[in-house]
Scaffold this active site. Structure first.
Site, short mmCIF file in Angstrom:
data_model
loop_
_atom_site.label_atom_id
_atom_site.label_comp_id
_atom_site.label_asym_id
_atom_site.label_seq_id
_atom_site.Cartn_x
_atom_site.Cartn_y
_atom_site.Cartn_z
N TYR A 109 143.22 -49.60 -74.42
CA TYR A 109 143.85 -48.50 -75.20
C TYR A 109 145.30 -48.35 -74.75
O TYR A 109 145.60 -48.40 -73.55
CB TYR A 109 143.10 -47.18 -74.96
CG TYR A 109 143.76 -45.98 -75.62
CD1 TYR A 109 143.33 -45.53 -76.87
CD2 TYR A 109 144.80 -45.29 -75.00
CE1 TYR A 109 143.95 -44.45 -77.48
CE2 TYR A 109 145.41 -44.21 -75.61
CZ TYR A 109 144.98 -43.79 -76.85
OH TYR A 109 145.58 -42.72 -77.46
N GLU A 198 149.51 -45.21 -81.70
CA GLU A 198 148.28 -45.46 -80.96
C GLU A 198 147.73 -46.84 -81.31
O GLU A 198 147.53 -47.15 -82.49
CB GLU A 198 147.24 -44.39 -81.29
CG GLU A 198 145.95 -44.51 -80.49
CD GLU A 198 144.96 -43.41 -80.83
OE1 GLU A 198 144.70 -42.56 -79.97
OE2 GLU A 198 144.45 -43.41 -81.98
#
Length: 387
Positions: A109, A198
């Site tokens: 991530y 993101e």
């Protein structure tokens, strides 16, 4: 402002970030025309909606061949996906993204966002890619690192980048790609006025390549005027229709799930109004700030906007007249109420500039309008009227 995954990936490509090849389709007959652009034999079919959790809702499919791709695309196009971010009403799929499948070895991530508390740029890294970052933060916070850097023209330096990517434990070749990716995210955030980027997941393939497998970008609404190329990416189908209508009149409006419609001038006063409605046992149906210098037409548009919500059982108007005069507000409300033939309770609290003139306009309108002396009195009266 949000954009779709396929749009975010085009921006990533523009800034040199590693992204797998893909095509977007708006109708099923485009598959045969565009699929030749992809070299892989296996594909991933993704519904394009502004919400996370698509995979769990059936909005992401691994496809083995063209025949399966056409069949699954037919099932997915037009389907209403319900995820934890869409609410129970879900979102209808009106475009699909098809990309070459990747052989995944590891999932990470990575995100880049503005940290308003410190006025810095924050990078969040985690080894737990493909999961909700909030869940990771709650259950395994040691698997997340946050690094905040100062805003500067040259972007993050080598030492700062090393801190951001060290959690991934990459080899030398992968570090070079990851370093360039961090610089790309920073550059996009600054040059495109993004508020959040993101990458989840950021993957390492079995051959060892680093690829942005999914991408999400949010942009600062207040800077859109200087980013016409970003504004062109706006998909009104993904936005609440009432909020789109509000934007035409420059109204700050957010639809909520309660039964008491609110019209207030000033964000702080609007929040206080919503809070006191909850204290008296009801829920606000919206946040609506008409601004400091609203015209009669703008007030009328705001009033109609509230009444368009079928969940609204009563309206509370709370105005403190400063730049905005109470008599202007009152006339806008009266005009709108007469035009729509108002049939639900309306409580109005006026204070400040020309509040006496405003109250006279309301009193002489012959409409069923309850006046309130203060905010506490106003909330009590509208809740009682709705009950």
């Amino acid at each position: 402002m949000n954009i779709h995954e396929h749009q975010a990936k085009e921006i990533l490509k523009e800034f040199g970030a590693p992204v797998s090849s893909g095509i977007v389709i708006f109708s099923l007959d485009e598959i045969s025309k565009k699929i030749s652009k992809l070299k892989g034999k296996e594909f991933v079919l993704k519904a394009q909606i502004h919400a996370g959790g698509r995979g769990k809702a059936g909005g992401v499919k691994l496809i083995k061949n063209i025949a399966d791709l056409e069949r699954e695309a037919k099932l997915m196009m037009g389907k209403t996906l319900i995820t934890h971010q869409t609410g129970p009403e879900g979102k209808k799929v009106k475009r699909l993204y098809i990309e070459e499948a990747s052989d995944i070895s590891k999932e990470f991530y990575l995100s880049c966002l503005i940290d308003r508390e410190t006025s810095k740029i924050a990078f969040i890294s985690s080894t737990e890619g493909g999961m909700d970052i909030e869940k990771v933060a709650n259950e395994t916070p040691d698997k997340i690192t946050t690094n905040k850097i100062d805003l500067k023209l040259e972007g993050p330096n080598e030492k700062e980048i090393e801190k951001i990517i060290s959690i991934y434990k990459l080899n030398t070749k992968q570090k070079k790609v990851a370093s360039k990716l961090v610089k790309s995210l920073y550059e996009i955030l600054v040059k495109k006025d993004a508020s959040l980027i993101e990458i989840n997941p950021l993957i390492i393939t079995k051959p060892g390549e680093l690829i942005c497998l999914d991408a999400k970008m949010n942009f600062d609404d207040n800077a859109i005027f200087r980013r016409p190329e970003i504004l062109e990416l706006r998909d009104l189908n993904e936005e609440e229709p009432a909020e789109v209508e509000a934007s035409k009149y420059d109204l700050a409006y957010i639809k909520l799930n309660g039964s008491i419609g609110c019209m207030v001038n000033g964000a702080g006063l609007a929040m206080a109004t919503m809070d006191i409605i909850k204290i008296y046992g009801k829920e606000p149906a919206n946040f609506l700030d008409v601004g400091g210098g609203a015209s009669k037409e703008k007030v009328s548009a705001a009033f109609k906007l509230i009444l368009a919500d079928k969940n609204v059982k009563g309206i509370l108007i709370n105005i403190f007249g400063g730049i905005m005069r109470c008599d202007v507000l009152a006339q806008g409300v009266v005009d709108a109420a007469r035009e729509i033939n108002l049939s639900i309770p309306l409580v109005v609290r006026l204070a400040g500039t020309n509040f006496k003139e405003g109250k006279d306009i309301l009193d002489k309108s012959n409409l069923k309008i309850l006046s309130a002396s203060d905010l506490n009195d106003a909330a009590k009266k509208i809740v009682e009227a709705v009950k």
